[in-house]
Motif scaffolding. Structure first.
Motif, PDB file in Angstrom:
ATOM      1  N   GLU A 246      -4.060  37.688  28.081  1.00 44.71           N
ATOM      2  CA  GLU A 246      -3.057  37.415  29.109  1.00 44.71           C
ATOM      3  C   GLU A 246      -2.130  38.605  29.314  1.00 44.71           C
ATOM      4  O   GLU A 246      -1.798  38.951  30.453  1.00 44.71           O
ATOM      5  N   VAL A 247      -1.737  39.258  28.221  1.00 40.32           N
ATOM      6  CA  VAL A 247      -0.868  40.439  28.342  1.00 40.32           C
ATOM      7  C   VAL A 247      -1.613  41.564  29.063  1.00 40.32           C
ATOM      8  O   VAL A 247      -1.058  42.229  29.957  1.00 40.32           O
ATOM      9  N   GLU A 248      -2.879  41.756  28.697  1.00 40.12           N
ATOM     10  CA  GLU A 248      -3.671  42.791  29.362  1.00 40.12           C
ATOM     11  C   GLU A 248      -3.844  42.478  30.841  1.00 40.12           C
ATOM     12  O   GLU A 248      -3.791  43.377  31.694  1.00 40.12           O
ATOM     13  N   ALA A 249      -4.050  41.195  31.146  1.00 40.74           N
ATOM     14  CA  ALA A 249      -4.242  40.812  32.552  1.00 40.74           C
ATOM     15  C   ALA A 249      -2.974  41.060  33.362  1.00 40.74           C
ATOM     16  O   ALA A 249      -3.032  41.558  34.489  1.00 40.74           O
ATOM     17  N   VAL A 250      -1.820  40.712  32.788  1.00 38.22           N
ATOM     18  CA  VAL A 250      -0.547  40.935  33.495  1.00 38.22           C
ATOM     19  C   VAL A 250      -0.326  42.433  33.713  1.00 38.22           C
ATOM     20  O   VAL A 250       0.090  42.863  34.800  1.00 38.22           O
ATOM     21  N   PRO A 302       3.896  34.755  40.543  1.00 42.41           N
ATOM     22  CA  PRO A 302       2.854  35.429  41.326  1.00 42.41           C
ATOM     23  C   PRO A 302       1.548  35.596  40.552  1.00 42.41           C
ATOM     24  O   PRO A 302       0.467  35.546  41.144  1.00 42.41           O
ATOM     25  N   PHE A 303       1.658  35.790  39.236  1.00 44.60           N
ATOM     26  CA  PHE A 303       0.443  35.976  38.451  1.00 44.60           C
ATOM     27  C   PHE A 303      -0.398  34.697  38.447  1.00 44.60           C
ATOM     28  O   PHE A 303      -1.625  34.743  38.590  1.00 44.60           O
ATOM     29  N   ALA A 304       0.283  33.561  38.276  1.00 44.27           N
ATOM     30  CA  ALA A 304      -0.448  32.286  38.303  1.00 44.27           C
ATOM     31  C   ALA A 304      -1.055  32.050  39.681  1.00 44.27           C
ATOM     32  O   ALA A 304      -2.191  31.566  39.805  1.00 44.27           O
ATOM     33  N   LEU A 305      -0.301  32.409  40.739  1.00 42.86           N
ATOM     34  CA  LEU A 305      -0.836  32.268  42.096  1.00 42.86           C
ATOM     35  C   LEU A 305      -2.050  33.173  42.290  1.00 42.86           C
ATOM     36  O   LEU A 305      -3.049  32.773  42.898  1.00 42.86           O
ATOM     37  N   LEU A 306      -1.975  34.395  41.756  1.00 40.25           N
ATOM     38  CA  LEU A 306      -3.099  35.327  41.885  1.00 40.25           C
ATOM     39  C   LEU A 306      -4.354  34.767  41.231  1.00 40.25           C
ATOM     40  O   LEU A 306      -5.470  34.952  41.742  1.00 40.25           O
ATOM     41  N   GLN A 307      -4.197  34.086  40.120  1.00 36.82           N
ATOM     42  CA  GLN A 307      -5.365  33.504  39.456  1.00 36.82           C
ATOM     43  C   GLN A 307      -6.045  32.479  40.365  1.00 36.82           C
ATOM     44  O   GLN A 307      -7.274  32.432  40.442  1.00 36.82           O
ATOM     45  N   VAL A 308      -5.233  31.667  41.043  1.00 39.71           N
ATOM     46  CA  VAL A 308      -5.810  30.680  41.962  1.00 39.71           C
ATOM     47  C   VAL A 308      -6.494  31.383  43.131  1.00 39.71           C
ATOM     48  O   VAL A 308      -7.605  31.021  43.536  1.00 39.71           O
ATOM     49  N   VAL A 309      -5.827  32.416  43.671  1.00 38.48           N
ATOM     50  CA  VAL A 309      -6.396  33.155  44.809  1.00 38.48           C
ATOM     51  C   VAL A 309      -7.711  33.829  44.401  1.00 38.48           C
ATOM     52  O   VAL A 309      -8.722  33.745  45.117  1.00 38.48           O
ATOM     53  N   LEU A 318     -18.046  38.018  50.025  1.00 39.70           N
ATOM     54  CA  LEU A 318     -17.641  39.210  50.768  1.00 39.70           C
ATOM     55  C   LEU A 318     -16.853  40.104  49.829  1.00 39.70           C
ATOM     56  O   LEU A 318     -16.332  39.658  48.804  1.00 39.70           O
ATOM     57  N   ASP A 319     -16.764  41.370  50.199  1.00 41.62           N
ATOM     58  CA  ASP A 319     -15.964  42.312  49.416  1.00 41.62           C
ATOM     59  C   ASP A 319     -14.493  41.977  49.623  1.00 41.62           C
ATOM     60  O   ASP A 319     -13.973  42.100  50.733  1.00 41.62           O
ATOM     61  N   SER A 320     -13.830  41.525  48.591  1.00 42.47           N
ATOM     62  CA  SER A 320     -12.435  41.112  48.733  1.00 42.47           C
ATOM     63  C   SER A 320     -11.628  41.570  47.529  1.00 42.47           C
ATOM     64  O   SER A 320     -12.171  41.736  46.433  1.00 42.47           O
ATOM     65  N   HIS A 321     -10.334  41.780  47.751  1.00 39.61           N
ATOM     66  CA  HIS A 321      -9.430  42.225  46.688  1.00 39.61           C
ATOM     67  C   HIS A 321      -8.083  41.552  46.901  1.00 39.61           C
ATOM     68  O   HIS A 321      -7.706  41.241  48.036  1.00 39.61           O
ATOM     69  N   ALA A 322      -7.359  41.377  45.811  1.00 44.43           N
ATOM     70  CA  ALA A 322      -6.022  40.790  45.900  1.00 44.43           C
ATOM     71  C   ALA A 322      -5.210  41.229  44.696  1.00 44.43           C
ATOM     72  O   ALA A 322      -5.757  41.495  43.622  1.00 44.43           O
TER      73      ALA A 322
END
Length: 500
Positions: A246-250, A302-309, A318-322
Motif C-alpha cells: 500500500e505504501v509503495e502504491a501510494v 483520491p487513492f481509494a477512488l483511483l483504485q475503483v477507477v 483500450l489503452d487507458s491511464h489514470a
C-alpha cells in the motif's frame, strides 16, 4: 512403534510424508500403525491396522502377492511398501480389501503417522517451524509471499474478502470453504465436504474484511490444530506485506500524479526528461485521446477512488491511464488511429459506466472531454474534462456527468469556465460562421434577440437579419430560442472575440 486413530487422508496431507502414493484402495481409518523392518516381524493378529514395512518390496510378483495375503491375514487393512513395484497389485488388493501405499521413504511415513495421532503438538510445532522459515524470506510481492508459505507449509493459502479470493497460492480454495468462513470471529475453522479452512483477519489501510486462510482436505484434529496455530503466525507477515504494497502504491501514484502535472503545465510541449518518464509508464502522447476527470463532490480519498477507477478501466479493452489529481482522478483513453464516431460513443458509454461505478462508493462528478490528437490535443481534452467535471458537480439532473460532445461547449461557458482550452474550443465552435455572420450573431445576442435592433445597429434590412439568423442556427445546429443556448453562444462569441 504403535499409533492410534489414523486416516488415509491425514497421512496423504501430512507434508512430512512426501512421496507417498496410493497404489490400491480408498479412504480408510486405521486403529493403529505398526512399523517394522521386515514383514515377518509384524504381529500375528491386529484389528484394522496399518502396516509399514521398511525393507524393500520383493521383486517377484508371486512374492508380492504372498506378502499382501499374509499381511491381510494378520488383520491389517493397510500396507505401506518401500521401493518400486514391478507388478500390478490393484486387483488382488481390492479382493483382499487392503489399501496399498508405496513410499520412497517409509520411515518418514512412520514419523508422520506418529505425529498425527500420538503427538499433535509436535505436528503443530513442525508446521510452525516451517512457517518461521518464511519470516526471513524477502518476498517481492504478496503473491511471492503466499507461494513461499504454501511451499513451506505444504498446504494451500489464500487472502480473501467477503466476496472474493484476493490472492492465492498452492491448492485453490474451494468455494464451499470460502463461503463458509465466519468473518465475525478472530479464529475461524470452517469444515465442509471439500476440506477445512483456518482463517484470521488481516488489517489493511485500504480495505476491510480481509482474512488469511490456510486450508487443506479435512484430515483430522491434529492437522486442524496445526494449521490453526500456523495461520496466526502467517497473519503478521501478510499484514506487513499489505502495508508495504500500500505504501509503495501510494508513492507510485504520487509520482505519476506529479508527472501528469508537469506535462499539463508544459501544455503538451514537455521536455526530454518528462517524455522519457512518460514512456517508462507507457503513456504516449501521439495518436488520439479522450480525457476524463472524476472529481469529488466533497472530501474523499483520491487513492481509494483511483483504485475503483483503475478496476473499471481494466475491463475496457483500450489503452487507458489514470492517476490522482487534486480532489479526484484524471485520466484518458488513447487510440492509435482516428476512431470512428461509434468508437467514440462507445468510450463515452464506458466512462459513464465508470462514473456510475464510482458513484456507488463516492460522491463524485465526472467530466469527459472531446476527441483530440497529439500531445497538445491531450492537454486540451484533459482541460475540457476538468471543466466539464466542475460543471457536472452542479448538475444533479445530469446525473453528475457531463460529456463535452453531448452537452456542448456553451454549457461549459455557462458554468463560467475560462481556460485556454475552452477559448480555443469557443473559436472552434463558431468556426462554421463567416466573419459577417459572427458579427451578426454577437449583435443579435447583445440586442436580446431583437431583429429590428440588430438591423439598426448593423444597417441591415430586417429580412436580411432574419435570413442570417436562420442560417446561423442551421450552421451551428443550435436553437436560438433557448435561453441557455443564447447565453452560452453569447459567452462563446465574447471568448472568441477576445482571443482574436
Amino acid at each position: 512403534m504403535t499409533t492410534t486413530g489414523l486416516t488415509l487422508t491425514s497421512l496423504l496431507e501430512h507434508p512430512g510424508a512426501g512421496g507417498l502414493v496410493v497404489i490400491a484402495g480408498g479412504e480408510r481409518t486405521w486403529s493403529t500403525a505398526v512399523v517394522e523392518g521386515r514383514e515377518d516381524d509384524l504381529p500375528d493378529e491386529v484389528e484394522k491396522a496399518l502396516a509399514v514395512v521398511l525393507s524393500p518390496v520383493p521383486s517377484a510378483s508371486w512374492q508380492v502377492d504372498a506378502l499382501l495375503r499374509r499381511v491381510r491375514d494378520r488383520g491389517f487393512t493397510g500396507l505401506v511398501l518401500a521401493g518400486t513395484l514391478s507388478t500390478s497389485v490393484e486387483a488382488l488388493a481390492q479382493r483382499l480389501d487392503l489399501v496399498v501405499l508405496l513410499a520412497e521413504q517409509p520411515i518418514r511415513v512412520a514419523k508422520s503417522a506418529w505425529e498425527l495421532v500420538e503427538a499433535p503438538d509436535v505436528l503443530a510445532l513442525s508446521v510452525v517451524r516451517r512457517v518461521a522459515q518464511s519470516i526471513e524470506y524477502r518476498a517481492d510481492s504478496m503473491e511471492d509471499l503466499l507461494h513461499n508459505v504454501a511451499a513451506n507449509v505444504g498446504h494451500g493459502i489464500a487472502l480473501v474478502g467477503r466476496d472474493e479470493v484476493v490472492s492465492t497460492a498452492g491448492d485453490p480454495l474451494p468455494e464451499s470453504l470460502r463461503s463458509a468462513i465466519a468473518f465475525s470471529q478472530w479464529l475461524d475453522v470452517s469444515v465442509t465436504t471439500d476440506g477445512f479452512a483456518a482463517s484470521v483477519p488481516v488489517q489493511s489501510r485500504s480495505r476491510t474484511d480481509l482474512r488469511v486462510v490456510l486450508h487443506s482436505r479435512d484430515s483430522g484434529r491434529a492437522q486442524r490444530t496445526a494449521l490453526s496455530t500456523a495461520v496466526e503466525m502467517v497473519m503478521p507477515m501478510v499484514a506487513a506485506r499489505l502495508l508495504i504494497d500500500e505504501v509503495e502504491a501510494v508513492s507510485e501514484v504520487s509520482r505519476s500524479s506529479g508527472l501528469l502535472g508537469d506535462f499539463l503545465e508544459a501544455g503538451g510541449a514537455s521536455d526530454a526528461e518528462t517524455e522519457r518518464r512518460m514512456r517508462v509508464r507507457g503513456w504516449r502522447t501521439n495518436g488520439h485521446h479522450i480525457g476524463f476527470r472524476v472529481l469529488g463532490r466533497g472530501r474523499l480519498d483520491p487513492f481509494a477512488l483511483l483504485q475503483v477507477v483503475n478496476a473499471h478501466l481494466a475491463t475496457i479493452r483500450l489503452d487507458s491511464h489514470a492517476t490522482t489529481r487534486g480532489g479526484g482522478v484524471m485520466g484518458w483513453v488513447s487510440f492509435n488511429e482516428a476512431p470512428s464516431p461509434q468508437q467514440v460513443s462507445g468510450v463515452a458509454q464506458d466512462l459513464l459506466d465508470l462514473h456510475q461505478s464510482a458513484l456507488a462508493s463516492f460522491r463524485v462528478a465526472t467530466g469527459v472531454g472531446s476527441l483530440q490528437s497529439g500531445a497538445t490535443g491531450l492537454t486540451v481534452t484533459l482541460g475540457e474534462a476538468r471543466d466539464a467535471a466542475r460543471l457536472a458537480s452542479d448538475r444533479e439532473r445530469s446525473g453528475w456527468f457531463v460529456h463535452v460532445d453531448r452537452l456542448g461547449l456553451g454549457q461549459l461557458l455557462l458554468a463560467g469556465t475560462t481556460g485556454d482550452s475552452l477559448t480555443r474550443a469557443a473559436v472552434a465552435l463558431l468556426s462554421p460562421l463567416s466573419e459577417r455572420e459572427r458579427e451578426t450573431l454577437a449583435v443579435y445576442l447583445d440586442e436580446e434577440s431583437s431583429i429590428v435592433a440588430t438591423g439598426k445597429r448593423l444597417g441591415l434590412h430586417r429580412n436580411t437579419v432574419t435570413s442570417r439568423v436562420q442560417r446561423i442556427q442551421t450552421l451551428l445546429g443550435s436553437d436560438l430560442s433557448d435561453p441557455e443556448t443564447r447565453l452560452a453562444l453569447q459567452l462563446a462569441a465574447r471568448a472568441a472575440h477576445g482571443s482574436s
